[in-house]
Scaffold this motif. Structure first.
Motif, PDB file in Angstrom:
ATOM      1  N   ALA A   1     -12.775 -14.679 -16.517  1.00 18.60           N
ATOM      2  CA  ALA A   1     -13.257 -15.339 -17.738  1.00 18.60           C
ATOM      3  C   ALA A   1     -14.253 -14.444 -18.468  1.00 18.60           C
ATOM      4  CB  ALA A   1     -13.899 -16.681 -17.400  1.00 18.60           C
ATOM      5  N   PHE A   2     -15.114 -13.774 -17.737  1.00 18.14           N
ATOM      6  CA  PHE A   2     -16.075 -12.840 -18.335  1.00 18.14           C
ATOM      7  C   PHE A   2     -15.341 -11.684 -19.007  1.00 18.14           C
ATOM      8  CE2 PHE A   2     -18.853  -9.080 -17.801  1.00 18.14           C
ATOM      9  CZ  PHE A   2     -19.887  -9.469 -18.632  1.00 18.14           C
ATOM     10  N   ILE A   3     -14.358 -11.111 -18.318  1.00 21.91           N
ATOM     11  CA  ILE A   3     -13.608  -9.970 -18.862  1.00 21.91           C
ATOM     12  C   ILE A   3     -12.782 -10.385 -20.079  1.00 21.91           C
ATOM     13  CG2 ILE A   3     -11.731  -8.353 -18.352  1.00 21.91           C
ATOM     14  CD1 ILE A   3     -12.853  -8.251 -15.469  1.00 21.91           C
ATOM     15  N   PHE A   4     -12.103 -11.532 -19.989  1.00 22.30           N
ATOM     16  CA  PHE A   4     -11.302 -12.000 -21.122  1.00 22.30           C
ATOM     17  C   PHE A   4     -12.168 -12.321 -22.326  1.00 22.30           C
ATOM     18  CE2 PHE A   4      -7.835 -13.532 -18.032  1.00 22.30           C
ATOM     19  CZ  PHE A   4      -7.188 -12.320 -18.123  1.00 22.30           C
ATOM     20  N   ASN A   5     -13.368 -12.830 -22.091  1.00 25.69           N
ATOM     21  CA  ASN A   5     -14.262 -13.110 -23.213  1.00 25.69           C
ATOM     22  C   ASN A   5     -14.685 -11.824 -23.899  1.00 25.69           C
ATOM     23  OD1 ASN A   5     -16.186 -14.144 -24.996  1.00 25.69           O
ATOM     24  ND2 ASN A   5     -16.662 -15.789 -23.595  1.00 25.69           N
ATOM     25  N   ILE A   6     -14.935 -10.785 -23.133  1.00 24.49           N
ATOM     26  CA  ILE A   6     -15.253  -9.479 -23.727  1.00 24.49           C
ATOM     27  C   ILE A   6     -14.086  -8.997 -24.584  1.00 24.49           C
ATOM     28  CG2 ILE A   6     -15.632  -7.036 -23.215  1.00 24.49           C
ATOM     29  CD1 ILE A   6     -17.284  -7.921 -20.805  1.00 24.49           C
ATOM     30  N   ILE A   7     -12.872  -9.160 -24.086  1.00 25.91           N
ATOM     31  CA  ILE A   7     -11.692  -8.731 -24.839  1.00 25.91           C
ATOM     32  C   ILE A   7     -11.544  -9.544 -26.123  1.00 25.91           C
ATOM     33  CG2 ILE A   7      -9.169  -8.646 -24.787  1.00 25.91           C
ATOM     34  CD1 ILE A   7      -9.452  -7.981 -21.764  1.00 25.91           C
ATOM     35  N   PHE A   8     -11.715 -10.866 -26.041  1.00 20.11           N
ATOM     36  CA  PHE A   8     -11.594 -11.704 -27.236  1.00 20.11           C
ATOM     37  C   PHE A   8     -12.650 -11.350 -28.277  1.00 20.11           C
ATOM     38  CE2 PHE A   8      -9.608 -15.163 -24.459  1.00 20.11           C
ATOM     39  CZ  PHE A   8      -8.337 -14.753 -24.777  1.00 20.11           C
ATOM     40  N   ILE A   9     -13.853 -11.086 -27.839  1.00 20.78           N
ATOM     41  CA  ILE A   9     -14.946 -10.784 -28.765  1.00 20.78           C
ATOM     42  C   ILE A   9     -14.724  -9.429 -29.426  1.00 20.78           C
ATOM     43  CG2 ILE A   9     -17.423 -10.319 -28.911  1.00 20.78           C
ATOM     44  CD1 ILE A   9     -16.681 -13.292 -28.668  1.00 20.78           C
ATOM     45  N   THR A  10     -14.319  -8.432 -28.646  1.00 15.10           N
ATOM     46  CA  THR A  10     -14.148  -7.101 -29.226  1.00 15.10           C
ATOM     47  C   THR A  10     -12.924  -7.017 -30.140  1.00 15.10           C
ATOM     48  OG1 THR A  10     -12.956  -6.366 -27.249  1.00 15.10           O
ATOM     49  CG2 THR A  10     -15.319  -5.905 -27.362  1.00 15.10           C
ATOM     50  N   GLN A  11     -11.930  -7.866 -29.919  1.00 12.66           N
ATOM     51  CA  GLN A  11     -10.734  -7.856 -30.761  1.00 12.66           C
ATOM     52  C   GLN A  11     -10.853  -8.751 -31.987  1.00 12.66           C
ATOM     53  OE1 GLN A  11      -8.220  -5.752 -30.211  1.00 12.66           O
ATOM     54  NE2 GLN A  11      -9.323  -5.012 -28.434  1.00 12.66           N
ATOM     55  N   SER A  12     -11.952  -9.470 -32.116  1.00  7.55           N
ATOM     56  CA  SER A  12     -12.083 -10.418 -33.218  1.00  7.55           C
ATOM     57  C   SER A  12     -12.561  -9.715 -34.483  1.00  7.55           C
ATOM     58  CB  SER A  12     -13.069 -11.526 -32.852  1.00  7.55           C
ATOM     59  OG  SER A  12     -14.384 -11.026 -32.887  1.00  7.55           O
ATOM     60  N   SER A  13     -12.400 -10.412 -35.583  1.00  3.08           N
ATOM     61  CA  SER A  13     -12.882  -9.890 -36.862  1.00  3.08           C
ATOM     62  C   SER A  13     -14.250 -10.458 -37.206  1.00  3.08           C
ATOM     63  CB  SER A  13     -11.876 -10.236 -37.969  1.00  3.08           C
ATOM     64  OG  SER A  13     -11.772 -11.645 -38.088  1.00  3.08           O
ATOM     65  N   GLN A  14     -14.851 -11.207 -36.305  1.00  2.00           N
ATOM     66  CA  GLN A  14     -16.173 -11.782 -36.522  1.00  2.00           C
ATOM     67  C   GLN A  14     -17.237 -10.686 -36.440  1.00  2.00           C
ATOM     68  OE1 GLN A  14     -16.760 -15.025 -37.220  1.00  2.00           O
ATOM     69  NE2 GLN A  14     -14.616 -15.602 -37.032  1.00  2.00           N
ATOM     70  N   SER A  15     -18.409 -11.014 -36.931  1.00  2.00           N
ATOM     71  CA  SER A  15     -19.522 -10.072 -36.896  1.00  2.00           C
ATOM     72  C   SER A  15     -19.911  -9.774 -35.447  1.00  2.00           C
ATOM     73  CB  SER A  15     -20.727 -10.676 -37.627  1.00  2.00           C
ATOM     74  OG  SER A  15     -21.879  -9.918 -37.384  1.00  2.00           O
ATOM     75  N   LYS A  16     -19.926  -8.499 -35.113  1.00  2.00           N
ATOM     76  CA  LYS A  16     -20.238  -8.105 -33.733  1.00  2.00           C
ATOM     77  C   LYS A  16     -21.690  -8.392 -33.372  1.00  2.00           C
ATOM     78  CE  LYS A  16     -16.166  -6.411 -33.099  1.00  2.00           C
ATOM     79  NZ  LYS A  16     -15.169  -7.397 -33.240  1.00  2.00           N
ATOM     80  N   SER A  17     -22.581  -8.382 -34.358  1.00  2.00           N
ATOM     81  CA  SER A  17     -23.983  -8.643 -34.049  1.00  2.00           C
ATOM     82  C   SER A  17     -24.210 -10.106 -33.687  1.00  2.00           C
ATOM     83  CB  SER A  17     -24.868  -8.263 -35.235  1.00  2.00           C
ATOM     84  OG  SER A  17     -24.550  -9.057 -36.365  1.00  2.00           O
TER      85      SER A  17
ATOM     86  N   GLY B   1     -17.665 -22.267 -33.948  1.00  2.90           N
ATOM     87  CA  GLY B   1     -16.327 -22.664 -33.530  1.00  2.90           C
ATOM     88  C   GLY B   1     -15.588 -21.530 -32.850  1.00  2.90           C
ATOM     89  N   PHE B   2     -15.770 -20.322 -33.371  1.00  2.15           N
ATOM     90  CA  PHE B   2     -15.130 -19.158 -32.749  1.00  2.15           C
ATOM     91  C   PHE B   2     -15.662 -18.931 -31.342  1.00  2.15           C
ATOM     92  CE2 PHE B   2     -15.486 -14.639 -31.708  1.00  2.15           C
ATOM     93  CZ  PHE B   2     -14.143 -14.341 -31.586  1.00  2.15           C
ATOM     94  N   LEU B   3     -16.961 -19.077 -31.162  1.00  4.62           N
ATOM     95  CA  LEU B   3     -17.544 -18.848 -29.834  1.00  4.62           C
ATOM     96  C   LEU B   3     -17.075 -19.885 -28.825  1.00  4.62           C
ATOM     97  CD1 LEU B   3     -21.186 -17.802 -30.751  1.00  4.62           C
ATOM     98  CD2 LEU B   3     -19.303 -16.351 -30.001  1.00  4.62           C
ATOM     99  N   ILE B   4     -17.027 -21.147 -29.225  1.00  6.10           N
ATOM    100  CA  ILE B   4     -16.542 -22.186 -28.318  1.00  6.10           C
ATOM    101  C   ILE B   4     -15.082 -21.927 -27.975  1.00  6.10           C
ATOM    102  CG2 ILE B   4     -16.133 -24.665 -28.029  1.00  6.10           C
ATOM    103  CD1 ILE B   4     -19.096 -23.875 -28.048  1.00  6.10           C
TER     104      ILE B   4
END
Length: 124
Positions: free
Chosen positions: A12-28, A96-99
């Motif tokens: 779950a930790f690894i997949f969350n990193i993948i989802f966050i890095t592949q998203s178009s949301q603000s990285k900060s 919503g994206f984070l949840i």
């Protein structure tokens, strides 16, 4: 079974990193999401292990071991339902994206571990 719960936690930790890095949301704004996922999932891992420990010798625990793998996913959904954040899954904002990323990551980790458990169960 505890190893499977630990695997769900790590995946779950690894997949969350993948989802966050592949998203178009603000990285900060989303960069802390995997750490928050880890903060959520560690108590869920402990609770899942405690539930399994106390119910493993029951009739249900003996005959339905594979269903215990869904406990972390159920606990996380219950947590977000309790905090009323589950309804924000459908919003387009950053919350919503984070949840969604938390639920997608634990859901995907659960699916992977259930498939691996099923394969090991068929082999043995």
């Amino acid at each position: 079974m505890y190893l499977f719960f630990l695997t769900i936690t790590i995946l779950a930790f690894i997949f969350n990193i993948i989802f966050i890095t592949q998203s178009s949301q603000s990285k900060s704004e989303t960069g802390v999401a995997p750490i928050v996922q880890l903060v959520f999932i560690v108590p869920i891992f402990v609770l899942s292990s405690i539930i399994f420990f106390f119910t493993q010798k029951t009739h249900f625990g003996i005959n339905s071991r594979g269903l215990f793998l869904f406990i972390p996913l159920i606990l996380e959904v219950l947590y977000f339902a309790y905090t009323k954040d589950l309804l924000s899954v459908f919003r387009k904002d950053i919350g919503g994206f984070l949840i969604r990323s938390y639920l997608y990551s634990i859901g995907l980790a659960t699916i992977v571990v259930v498939i691996v458990h099923w394969i090991f169960d068929k082999i043995s």
